[in-house]
Design a protein around this motif. Sequence first.
Motif, mmCIF file in Angstrom:
data_model
loop_
_atom_site.group_PDB
_atom_site.id
_atom_site.type_symbol
_atom_site.label_atom_id
_atom_site.label_comp_id
_atom_site.label_asym_id
_atom_site.label_seq_id
_atom_site.Cartn_x
_atom_site.Cartn_y
_atom_site.Cartn_z
ATOM 1 N N ILE A 66 0.846 -1.190 0.000
ATOM 2 C CA ILE A 66 0.000 0.000 0.000
ATOM 3 C C ILE A 66 0.881 1.241 0.000
ATOM 4 N N THR A 81 5.044 -6.125 2.570
ATOM 5 C CA THR A 81 3.830 -6.549 3.271
ATOM 6 C C THR A 81 4.123 -7.684 4.240
ATOM 7 N N HIS A 283 -8.860 -5.936 7.362
ATOM 8 C CA HIS A 283 -7.925 -5.286 6.438
ATOM 9 C C HIS A 283 -8.494 -5.177 5.035
ATOM 10 N N ASN A 289 -6.686 -2.562 3.042
ATOM 11 C CA ASN A 289 -5.306 -3.011 2.847
ATOM 12 C C ASN A 289 -5.332 -4.446 2.328
#
Length: 320
Positions: A66, A81, A283, A289
Amino acid sequence: MTLTATHPAVPAILPPRGGLFGSLSDTLWRNPKLLLFLMLTPPLLWLGVVYLGALFALLLQSFFSIDEYSGLIDCRFTLKTYGELLQAANVDIIVRTVTMAAAVTVASAVVAFPIAYFAARYARGKWKVLFYLGVMLPLWSSYLVKIYAWKLILAKEGILTWLLAKLHLLGLLDAWLSLPVVGGNSLSVSFTGTFIVFVYVWLPFMILPIQAALERVPGNLVEASSDLGASPGQTFRNVLLPLALPGVVAGSIFTFSLTLGDYIIPQIIGTSRLFIGQAVYAHQGTAGNIPLAAAFTVVPIVVMGFYLWMARRMGAFDAL
């Protein structure tokens, strides 16, 4: 007196049938490999495109990240990530989920073994029918109805608290709920309540494989063990448990994997501390996300892959 056949002789090979469907049937009969190809193609396409394709897309998105400024997904390949996944808060979620799944699996095996043993050794006729009905009946009711019913049972004003008060055991419950990790304001908002509901919901998936494995154990082995002077405990450890272990592991595949991925039970019954399923939902749905949600979903896949590899080595698939 000699009897002569009055019916004409039937030809060894029937003539081809007319029409589109007749010609197609004849073609498939002469080409069994073509028939097999046509039968397997749709499910294999579904498995390859929908299931494996979705897993591949999920794995691919876990290597995205992100953008910190725009909040958009950066599609460049990165391990950033997975670095976020190893942060203390996320590791705590993973450990909490795996620990709960392991505890539910062990408890389900302990509860299911005597039930399955009774069904395999002693239940006959209508009693075996009642056994299967009793095990399968909870699976036929609504998943959410069962969970909300347990929320009422475990609530502070629920029937369980009332029963313990009648038995003068309410102090014992309060002492347990005062413990830092497993306790809470009531059983319906504690890890203990989450654990109880998990065991109840997944217990049939443990009973049936163990019962199937125990059905294969010859009764004369148990009798021979007793005749040779073995105690019931020795017979269980040295005869029954090794032979039933594939069934135990087969049942644990269901209970362990289902607990790993479930998010509804911890969402309704439990504390505010997240499990993997809740983290994925939060998320992907709330925070947006998707890469971190995908990385969270890779964790159960890796854990279950290792678990299935161990189960296969123990012969668990023979009891499925």
